[in-house]
Design a protein around this motif. Structure first.
Motif, PDB file in Angstrom:
ATOM      1  N   LEU A 175       8.714  -6.717   8.825  1.00 44.97           N
ATOM      2  CA  LEU A 175       9.656  -5.620   9.347  1.00 44.97           C
ATOM      3  C   LEU A 175       9.779  -5.613  10.884  1.00 44.97           C
ATOM      4  CD1 LEU A 175      10.694  -2.905   7.852  1.00 44.97           C
ATOM      5  CD2 LEU A 175       8.827  -1.813   8.687  1.00 44.97           C
ATOM      6  N   ASN A 231      -5.020 -10.041   5.592  1.00 42.19           N
ATOM      7  CA  ASN A 231      -3.378  -9.849   5.744  1.00 42.19           C
ATOM      8  C   ASN A 231      -2.772 -11.185   6.000  1.00 42.19           C
ATOM      9  OD1 ASN A 231      -4.700  -7.053   6.115  1.00 42.19           O
ATOM     10  ND2 ASN A 231      -2.291  -6.842   6.540  1.00 42.19           N
ATOM     11  N   LEU A 283       4.294  -5.376   7.682  1.00 37.65           N
ATOM     12  CA  LEU A 283       4.182  -5.341   9.109  1.00 37.65           C
ATOM     13  C   LEU A 283       4.933  -6.347   9.823  1.00 37.65           C
ATOM     14  CD1 LEU A 283       3.250  -3.294  11.500  1.00 37.65           C
ATOM     15  CD2 LEU A 283       1.525  -4.660  11.832  1.00 37.65           C
ATOM     16  N   GLU A 285       9.226  -5.567   4.064  1.00 32.56           N
ATOM     17  CA  GLU A 285       8.442  -4.288   4.079  1.00 32.56           C
ATOM     18  C   GLU A 285       7.203  -4.308   4.555  1.00 32.56           C
ATOM     19  OE1 GLU A 285       7.895  -3.408  -0.057  1.00 32.56           O
ATOM     20  OE2 GLU A 285       6.527  -4.929  -0.319  1.00 32.56           O
ATOM     21  N   VAL A 319       0.753  -1.019   0.015  1.00 30.74           N
ATOM     22  CA  VAL A 319       0.043   0.121   0.100  1.00 30.74           C
ATOM     23  C   VAL A 319       0.844   1.358   0.091  1.00 30.74           C
ATOM     24  CG1 VAL A 319      -1.593   1.464   1.347  1.00 30.74           C
ATOM     25  CG2 VAL A 319      -1.835  -1.028   0.934  1.00 30.74           C
ATOM     26  N   TRP A 367      -5.451 -11.352  10.921  1.00 22.86           N
ATOM     27  CA  TRP A 367      -4.263 -11.887  10.286  1.00 22.86           C
ATOM     28  C   TRP A 367      -4.530 -13.382   9.960  1.00 22.86           C
ATOM     29  CZ3 TRP A 367      -0.146  -9.039   8.694  1.00 22.86           C
ATOM     30  CH2 TRP A 367      -0.322  -7.974   9.264  1.00 22.86           C
ATOM     31  N   GLN A 399      -5.106   0.845  14.534  1.00 20.69           N
ATOM     32  CA  GLN A 399      -5.916   0.388  13.249  1.00 20.69           C
ATOM     33  C   GLN A 399      -5.854  -1.445  13.518  1.00 20.69           C
ATOM     34  OE1 GLN A 399      -2.699   1.809  13.193  1.00 20.69           O
ATOM     35  NE2 GLN A 399      -3.340   3.647  12.409  1.00 20.69           N
TER      36      GLN A 399
HETATM   37  P1  TYD Z   1       0.893  -3.782   5.840  1.00 21.61           P
HETATM   38  O1  TYD Z   1       1.662  -4.994   6.244  1.00 21.61           O
HETATM   39  O2  TYD Z   1       1.568  -2.787   4.871  1.00 21.61           O
HETATM   40  O3  TYD Z   1      -0.319  -4.347   5.291  1.00 21.61           O
HETATM   41  P2  TYD Z   1      -1.739  -3.255   4.653  1.00 21.61           P
HETATM   42  O4  TYD Z   1      -1.313  -1.982   4.535  1.00 21.61           O
HETATM   43  O5  TYD Z   1      -2.095  -4.135   3.295  1.00 21.61           O
HETATM   44  O6  TYD Z   1      -2.804  -4.113   5.807  1.00 21.61           O
HETATM   45  O7  TYD Z   1       0.288  -3.128   7.139  1.00 21.61           O
HETATM   46  C1  TYD Z   1      -0.339  -3.475   8.159  1.00 21.61           C
HETATM   47  C2  TYD Z   1      -0.692  -2.697   9.134  1.00 21.61           C
HETATM   48  O8  TYD Z   1       0.453  -1.995   9.774  1.00 21.61           O
HETATM   49  C3  TYD Z   1      -1.235  -1.578   8.293  1.00 21.61           C
HETATM   50  O9  TYD Z   1      -2.470  -0.857   9.310  1.00 21.61           O
HETATM   51  C4  TYD Z   1      -0.147  -0.293   8.310  1.00 21.61           C
HETATM   52  C5  TYD Z   1       0.583  -0.719   9.625  1.00 21.61           C
HETATM   53  N1  TYD Z   1       2.093  -0.536   9.421  1.00 21.61           N
HETATM   54  C6  TYD Z   1       2.703   0.246  10.486  1.00 21.61           C
HETATM   55  O10 TYD Z   1       2.259   0.908  11.410  1.00 21.61           O
HETATM   56  N2  TYD Z   1       3.985   0.367  10.276  1.00 21.61           N
HETATM   57  C7  TYD Z   1       5.074   0.000   9.306  1.00 21.61           C
HETATM   58  O11 TYD Z   1       5.975   0.127   9.030  1.00 21.61           O
HETATM   59  C8  TYD Z   1       4.256  -1.075   8.133  1.00 21.61           C
HETATM   60  C9  TYD Z   1       4.863  -1.411   6.998  1.00 21.61           C
HETATM   61  C10 TYD Z   1       2.857  -1.094   8.407  1.00 21.61           C
END
Ligand code: TYD
Ligand code: NAD
Length: 351
Positions: free
Chosen positions: A208, A194, A205, A203, A88, A231, A227
């Motif tokens: 990372l 997710n 969540l 990259e 995203v 999962w 948020q």
């Molecule tokens: P992500 O893994 O990018 O999946 P998606 O946006 O498709 O749900 O992110 C999961 C959640 O984690 C999303 O609410 C955004 C948050 N997030 C962070 O707070 N920090 C980060 O570094 C990332 C990559 C995501």
């Protein structure tokens, strides 16, 4: 022998699905067709390299000619389309490549499948296809937009994508639906929540946060971290796709969720506890633009029609995933120390 085309098989979910199929279907031959973008990694499939039922072909789903050559060489029974730009944050920085790969690429692949599988046309002009063929379009729950209450997405929820990523995936879903309605192409669309598990690019969540914590780096939490995501362990996802591929009702959409809702901040704290790391590594950073607050999936259709339910609890799944990243440091260090490092820095600075 059945031939299965997996597009995007060098990515996270695709590579897990290839391992799953090779293990469970010894009479299937898999062709993994992948462009090898920054997210495609043939190290995910090192153990499969010498398997006679596994073939890798580098190519682009946006290139009709690439697909024509592929279809000349192999006759496919099934196609599962994982190929996509999937992050995203990247879609906010560069929407165009998401439209090109996720929407246009899917339409070109659907068209190639239609041509490849068509035997002849009926009197009204509708294509008649070879028997036992099926196309699976891997979509996402993000096409439904965000939920802010106790509601759940079901297959009839309206599509209200809010990011360029989800807009490009929803557009691909509309194309897939149109190929079913207009050309009767035998297909299903799946919309999962997710995913997490082994081989996920760091990259996203969970990987990372695990790998940053292991390197004693800061853990960037977007906004307040409240948020909610649902999962789904990638192995549960693979089992669901297996059932849909073989038993799903043609033309239907299936939602696939993990029944594991948790706030980002709670999940990050759980990871830190399990790794025995300090909460001081957490750093609240500027929120993602138009950040969806909550996604949650109603699994009742796939449960009642195909008897699927997720096996992994979040606790077991996170333990297994942390162990995988602990035991596979070479895999993720190669990514984090390579070209990706510069790109991540740039994306992060642009936020
Ligand atoms: P992500 O893994 O990018 O999946 P998606 O946006 O498709 O749900 O992110 C999961 C959640 O984690 C999303 O609410 C955004 C948050 N997030 C962070 O707070 N920090 C980060 O570094 C990332 C990559 C995501
Ligand atoms: P990923 O980014 O790990 O892998 C995507 C793969 O597609 C990479 O190997 C890349 O090289 C390949 N690819 C990109 N453009 C291509 C092109 N033009 N032609 C051929 N190959 C190309 O993604 P993932 O997390 O494994 O996701 C797979 C699918 O599942 C995507 O369609 C994504 O939208 C969907 N999805 C993922 C999640 C998740 O949590 N990861 C959740 C819901 C849906």
């Amino acid at each position: 022998m059945k031939n299965l085309l997996i597009t995007g098989g060098a990515g996270f979910i695709g590579s897990n699905f290839i391992k799953y199929i090779l293990k469970n279907y010894p009479n299937y031959r898999i062709v993994n067709f992948d462009l090898l973008t920054y997210a495609g990694n043939l190290n995910n499939l090192k153990e499969e390299e010498d398997n006679p039922n596994y073939i890798f072909v580098q190519g682009d789903i946006r290139e009709k000619e690439n697909l024509e050559n592929l279809f000349k060489e192999y006759t496919f029974n099934y196609i599962v389309n994982f190929a996509a730009e999937s992050h995203v944050d990247r879609s906010i920085n560069n929407p165009a490549i998401f439209a090109k790969t996720n929407t246009l690429g899917t339409q070109i692949l659907l068209d190639a499948a239609k041509t490849h599988w068509q035997k002849r046309k009926d009197e009204q002009g509708y294509p008649i296809y070879r028997k036992e063929v099926r196309f699976i379009q891997i979509s996402t729950d993000e096409v439904y937009g965000e939920l802010d209450s106790e509601e759940y997405f079901n297959e009839n929820s309206p599509l209200k994508p809010s990011s360029p990523y989800s807009a490009s995936k929803a557009s691909a879903d509309f194309f897939a639906n149109s190929y079913y309605d207009t050309f009767k192409l035998p297909l299903n669309i799946t919309r999962c929540s997710n995913n997490y598990g082994p081989y996920q690019f760091p990259e996203k969540l969970i990987p990372l946060m695990i790998t940053n914590a292991l390197q004693n780096k800061k853990l960037p939490v977007f906004g307040d971290g409240m948020q909610i995501r649902d999962w789904l362990h990638v192995r549960d996802h693979c089992k669901a796709l297996d059932l849909i591929l073989h038993e799903g009702k043609l033309g239907e959409v299936y939602n696939i969720g993990g029944n594991n809702e948790i706030t980002n901040i709670e999940l990050i704290k759980t990871i830190l506890d399990k790794l025995n790391k300090s909460k001081e590594l957490i750093e609240h950073v500027r929120d993602r633009l138009n950040h969806d607050r909550r996604y949650a999936i109603d699994n009742s259709k796939i449960a009642s029609e195909l008897g699927w339910k997720p096996k992994f609890s979040l606790q077991t799944g996170i333990d297994q995933t942390i162990n995988w990243y602990l035991n596979n440091k070479d895999w993720w260090k190669k990514i984090k120390n390579g070209k990706y490092q510069k790109y991540y820095q740039k994306m992060y600075e642009n936020r």
